[in-house]
Design an enzyme around this catalytic site. Structure first.
Site, PDB file in Angstrom:
ATOM      1  N   HIS A  77       0.807  -1.223   0.000  1.00 47.07           N
ATOM      2  CA  HIS A  77       0.000   0.000   0.000  1.00 47.07           C
ATOM      3  C   HIS A  77       0.836   1.268   0.000  1.00 47.07           C
ATOM      4  O   HIS A  77       0.295   2.371  -0.119  1.00 47.07           O
ATOM      5  CB  HIS A  77      -1.003  -0.010   1.174  1.00 47.07           C
ATOM      6  CG  HIS A  77      -0.424   0.275   2.523  1.00 47.07           C
ATOM      7  ND1 HIS A  77      -0.176  -0.704   3.454  1.00 47.07           N
ATOM      8  CD2 HIS A  77      -0.084   1.442   3.121  1.00 47.07           C
ATOM      9  CE1 HIS A  77       0.301  -0.154   4.558  1.00 47.07           C
ATOM     10  NE2 HIS A  77       0.368   1.145   4.378  1.00 47.07           N
ATOM     11  N   ASP A  83       0.116  -7.728   1.582  1.00 47.49           N
ATOM     12  CA  ASP A  83       0.534  -6.322   1.624  1.00 47.49           C
ATOM     13  C   ASP A  83       2.056  -6.248   1.722  1.00 47.49           C
ATOM     14  O   ASP A  83       2.629  -5.930   2.761  1.00 47.49           O
ATOM     15  CB  ASP A  83      -0.130  -5.618   2.814  1.00 47.49           C
ATOM     16  CG  ASP A  83       0.048  -4.094   2.776  1.00 47.49           C
ATOM     17  OD1 ASP A  83       0.580  -3.587   1.769  1.00 47.49           O
ATOM     18  OD2 ASP A  83      -0.344  -3.436   3.758  1.00 47.49           O
ATOM     19  N   GLN A 137       1.051   6.237  12.111  1.00 49.96           N
ATOM     20  CA  GLN A 137       1.140   6.756  10.749  1.00 49.96           C
ATOM     21  C   GLN A 137       2.603   6.995  10.364  1.00 49.96           C
ATOM     22  O   GLN A 137       3.370   7.563  11.132  1.00 49.96           O
ATOM     23  CB  GLN A 137       0.373   8.081  10.614  1.00 49.96           C
ATOM     24  CG  GLN A 137      -1.113   7.955  10.732  1.00 49.96           C
ATOM     25  CD  GLN A 137      -1.621   8.337  12.106  1.00 49.96           C
ATOM     26  OE1 GLN A 137      -0.846   8.529  13.028  1.00 49.96           O
ATOM     27  NE2 GLN A 137      -2.928   8.450  12.227  1.00 49.96           N
ATOM     28  N   GLY A 138       2.969   6.557   9.181  1.00 48.27           N
ATOM     29  CA  GLY A 138       4.338   6.723   8.711  1.00 48.27           C
ATOM     30  C   GLY A 138       5.233   5.526   8.983  1.00 48.27           C
ATOM     31  O   GLY A 138       6.357   5.474   8.494  1.00 48.27           O
ATOM     32  N   ASP A 139       4.752   4.569   9.775  1.00 51.54           N
ATOM     33  CA  ASP A 139       5.519   3.347  10.026  1.00 51.54           C
ATOM     34  C   ASP A 139       5.182   2.246   9.030  1.00 51.54           C
ATOM     35  O   ASP A 139       5.815   1.183   9.037  1.00 51.54           O
ATOM     36  CB  ASP A 139       5.260   2.835  11.442  1.00 51.54           C
ATOM     37  CG  ASP A 139       5.869   3.726  12.512  1.00 51.54           C
ATOM     38  OD1 ASP A 139       6.963   4.258  12.279  1.00 51.54           O
ATOM     39  OD2 ASP A 139       5.242   3.906  13.565  1.00 51.54           O
ATOM     40  N   SER A 140       4.178   2.460   8.189  1.00 55.49           N
ATOM     41  CA  SER A 140       3.778   1.456   7.200  1.00 55.49           C
ATOM     42  C   SER A 140       4.983   0.942   6.422  1.00 55.49           C
ATOM     43  O   SER A 140       5.861   1.706   6.023  1.00 55.49           O
ATOM     44  CB  SER A 140       2.791   2.068   6.207  1.00 55.49           C
ATOM     45  OG  SER A 140       1.504   2.135   6.748  1.00 55.49           O
TER      46      SER A 140
END
Length: 266
Positions: A76, A122, A212-215
């Site tokens: 993603h 993913d 958020q931002g660790d994906s």
């Protein structure tokens, strides 16, 4: 629904819309002028060299060095498979503003063809323009035997839900959550894909999580020989560190063969 990685169930969205939304939501993060608090979703500051395989990607995602020239991240975080020279990988530092940082451009992206389907998947690979030297890579689990116990997570993501992304790499420990317990939290968790997704976090109390931002960043642990092994990829969740909302990670061992085959071809 507030989400941990901005999008809770991208696999259920149209791929084209998901790609556009991902690009917008994971814009290059601003970094703080001053060091952040040592507490970030229950974590602490990582030491320089502690996790040499960690990668920061310019679209605002994390990743890990699968080989010296290939980064493993989340599907993603990228829009499609194909030539791509727009991504910059920052490696070798915990401080993104360090003059010692190594920055390497991408040349190609491979996006899992099963992402967004009932099969899950993913994960994605980013090939770099040149190999990164002097840094350890992170092997991935090839069986589910390590999918239990306590896991390490790390990243430059937000220090709190909806907060700014960070200049310094932070780390935390999260406990394994069985699929049945994870699904029982209801909502989106009821659609967890067994064998493709792995849950971790403090279910009752929350307080420790990726954000958020660790994906795309790795979830990892020591194997029986004491070596780091990647067991998960930060994928989705409901908010950050909320009670009854554990983090959900791509179960790497399920896709180990597909990842290895794709890496040989790019």
């Amino acid at each position: 629904m507030a989400t941990k990685r901005w999008f809770t169930l991208l696999r259920n969205a149209a791929i084209g819309l998901a790609a556009a939304a991902t690009a917008a939501s994971f814009a290059t993060p601003a970094v703080a002028d001053q060091p952040p608090s040592t507490n970030v979703v229950g974590g602490t500051r990582a030491a320089q060299g502690e996790f040499p395989f960690m990668v920061r990607l310019s679209m605002g995602c994390g990743g890990a060095l699968y080989t010296s020239q290939i980064v493993l991240t989340a599907a993603h975080c990228v829009s499609r498979t194909g030539a791509n020279s727009s991504i910059t990988a920052t490696v070798g530092v915990v401080d993104l503003q360090s003059t010692s940082a190594k920055k390497v451009k991408s040349t190609y992206v491979y996006r899992s063809p099963t992402y967004g389907t009932a099969t899950g998947g993913d994960w994605a690979l980013i090939k770099l323009a040149s190999p990164v030297t002097g840094l350890a890579t992170l092997p991935i689990a090839t069986t589910s035997s390590l999918n239990t116990g306590s896991f390490s997570i790390a990243g430059w993501g937000a220090a709190s839900e909806g907060g700014a992304q960070q200049r310094y790499l932070l780390k935390a420990q999260v406990p394994f959550v069985p699929d049945s317990t994870c699904k029982a939290q209801g909502g989106s968790y009821g659609r967890l894909i067994p064998n493709a997704e792995l849950c971790a976090g403090n279910v009752s109390a929350g307080g420790v999580d990726t954000c958020q931002g660790d994906s795309g960043g790795p979830m990892f642990r020591r194997d029986d020989a004491g070596a780091w092994i990647q067991v998960g990829i930060t994928s989705w969740g409901d908010g950050c560190a909320r009670p009854h909302a554990p983090g959900v990670y791509t179960e790497v061992s399920t896709f180990a063969s597909a990842i290895a085959d794709a890496a040989k071809k790019i």
